[in-house]
Design an enzyme around this catalytic site. Sequence first.
Site, PDB file in Angstrom:
ATOM      1  N   HIS A   1       0.999  -1.134  -0.049  1.00  0.00           N
ATOM      2  CA  HIS A   1       0.008  -0.166   0.028  1.00  0.00           C
ATOM      3  C   HIS A   1       0.936   1.222  -0.060  1.00  0.00           C
ATOM      4  O   HIS A   1       1.722   1.356   0.775  1.00  0.00           O
ATOM      5  CB  HIS A   1      -0.864   0.005   1.071  1.00  0.00           C
ATOM      6  CG  HIS A   1      -1.476   1.326   1.411  1.00  0.00           C
ATOM      7  ND1 HIS A   1      -2.380   1.997   0.640  1.00  0.00           N
ATOM      8  CD2 HIS A   1      -1.373   2.353   2.905  1.00  0.00           C
ATOM      9  CE1 HIS A   1      -2.800   2.904   1.216  1.00  0.00           C
ATOM     10  NE2 HIS A   1      -2.201   3.328   2.221  1.00  0.00           N
TER      11      HIS A   1
ATOM     12  N   HIS B   1      -2.176   7.343   6.798  1.00  0.00           N
ATOM     13  CA  HIS B   1      -0.918   7.554   7.215  1.00  0.00           C
ATOM     14  C   HIS B   1      -0.669   9.138   7.410  1.00  0.00           C
ATOM     15  O   HIS B   1       0.341   9.655   6.499  1.00  0.00           O
ATOM     16  CB  HIS B   1       0.075   6.683   6.123  1.00  0.00           C
ATOM     17  CG  HIS B   1       1.624   6.378   6.768  1.00  0.00           C
ATOM     18  ND1 HIS B   1       1.552   5.438   7.506  1.00  0.00           N
ATOM     19  CD2 HIS B   1       2.627   6.950   6.751  1.00  0.00           C
ATOM     20  CE1 HIS B   1       2.913   5.389   7.824  1.00  0.00           C
ATOM     21  NE2 HIS B   1       3.466   6.399   7.646  1.00  0.00           N
TER      22      HIS B   1
ATOM     23  N   GLY C   1       4.813   7.857  13.969  1.00  0.00           N
ATOM     24  CA  GLY C   1       4.046   7.675  14.983  1.00  0.00           C
ATOM     25  C   GLY C   1       2.545   7.508  14.692  1.00  0.00           C
ATOM     26  O   GLY C   1       1.668   7.449  15.455  1.00  0.00           O
TER      27      GLY C   1
ATOM     28  N   GLY D   1       1.164   4.460  13.879  1.00  0.00           N
ATOM     29  CA  GLY D   1       0.522   3.271  14.432  1.00  0.00           C
ATOM     30  C   GLY D   1       0.023   3.791  16.147  1.00  0.00           C
ATOM     31  O   GLY D   1      -0.955   3.215  16.431  1.00  0.00           O
ATOM     32  N   ARG D   2       0.787   4.385  16.784  1.00  0.00           N
ATOM     33  CA  ARG D   2       0.708   4.571  18.109  1.00  0.00           C
ATOM     34  C   ARG D   2      -0.672   5.517  18.045  1.00  0.00           C
ATOM     35  O   ARG D   2      -1.321   5.371  18.975  1.00  0.00           O
ATOM     36  CB  ARG D   2       1.961   5.249  18.862  1.00  0.00           C
ATOM     37  CG  ARG D   2       2.893   4.301  19.273  1.00  0.00           C
ATOM     38  CD  ARG D   2       4.257   5.050  19.823  1.00  0.00           C
ATOM     39  NE  ARG D   2       5.072   5.499  18.625  1.00  0.00           N
ATOM     40  CZ  ARG D   2       6.153   4.719  18.441  1.00  0.00           C
ATOM     41  NH1 ARG D   2       6.846   3.940  19.516  1.00  0.00           N
ATOM     42  NH2 ARG D   2       7.018   5.219  17.372  1.00  0.00           N
TER      43      ARG D   2
ATOM     44  N   TYR E   1      -0.655  -9.041  13.204  1.00  0.00           N
ATOM     45  CA  TYR E   1      -1.165  -7.522  13.223  1.00  0.00           C
ATOM     46  C   TYR E   1      -0.925  -6.807  11.654  1.00  0.00           C
ATOM     47  O   TYR E   1      -1.488  -6.367  10.966  1.00  0.00           O
ATOM     48  CB  TYR E   1      -0.496  -6.793  14.015  1.00  0.00           C
ATOM     49  CG  TYR E   1      -0.923  -5.261  14.140  1.00  0.00           C
ATOM     50  CD1 TYR E   1      -2.356  -4.669  14.246  1.00  0.00           C
ATOM     51  CD2 TYR E   1      -0.068  -4.329  14.410  1.00  0.00           C
ATOM     52  CE1 TYR E   1      -2.513  -3.521  14.280  1.00  0.00           C
ATOM     53  CE2 TYR E   1      -0.282  -2.858  14.688  1.00  0.00           C
ATOM     54  CZ  TYR E   1      -1.576  -2.441  14.493  1.00  0.00           C
ATOM     55  OH  TYR E   1      -1.941  -1.088  14.689  1.00  0.00           O
TER      56      TYR E   1
END
Length: 311
Positions: A137, A180, A185, A187-188, A216
């Site tokens: 992606h 995105h 940062g 993901g967090r 995941y």
Amino acid sequence: MYVSDMNSALIKSIEGKKKELDRLRPLPKAILEKLREQFYLEWTYNSNAIEGNTLSLQETDLVLRQGITIGNKSLREHFEVINHKEGIDYLEKVIKKKTSISLNLIREIHGIILKNIDDEEAGVFRRTNVRITGASHIPPNAAKVYNLVEELVEWYYLNHKKLSVPELASWFHYKFVFIHPFIDGNGRTARLLMNLILMQEGYPPAVILHLDRRKYYRVLREADKGNPLGFMDFVGKSVERSLIIYLNSFKIDSKDNKQGYITLKEATKHCNYSLEYLSLLARTGKLSAVKFNRNWMTTIEAIQTYLEEVT
């Protein structure tokens, strides 16, 4: 793509456990406080470890509770721990004040995550195009990010009452990482926002375990290809796991209520490890396990996952 995709039996199970938890309210404050402490530590450790932070669960605890600097670990890793816990504290304030999810709120959370790490990019939508290592992606063009996040917030309010809470939280997480919106940062921030949605509705936070990191990322890649079911169920099982831990902590007699969890002694039948070794793996966070009272419990699935990791 943006329809209900979580397994209906799983949703039913989650919602049944949530109703059970609600029936036990008001929850005893002392137990609740201990649980929150346990969850916030586990959440901080796992969320950072997924992104490559090398501080162990115990080291994370030392940084948070005693402000200790761990030798041979970078300053960045220490700030990642401190910032993540500050991010959780911020969520609690947001919930208390009943603040709505907005672009500013998203930037505020991200600003906390990157504080003292990259102050120039903290809370700032990315201005350059990026590629994610190991993913097929390609995130949207930087010029579209602001509008896409705005659309995501609109989508949240449109679907707030249409989807179940676990589905809403799962979809928001996925859509956020698909955009995105930040240089670093994401993901967090996504996991904090996912849990904000859950916690606003009285759910405990869902902790995505570092042990499940490969799975995941795999289910995220499958979702990118138009197959979101695996990701939805993956998050759903994390939500269910947290509810099980909460229920077993508040029930007076939970001997027959472990909901798929087995003792480490029972777990020895499913592998070639001794009880002592499994206990060590559980204590060091290498085996997915939870403590019910004073006893470590795990699942057959967790044992299989660990065996796959080491073979």
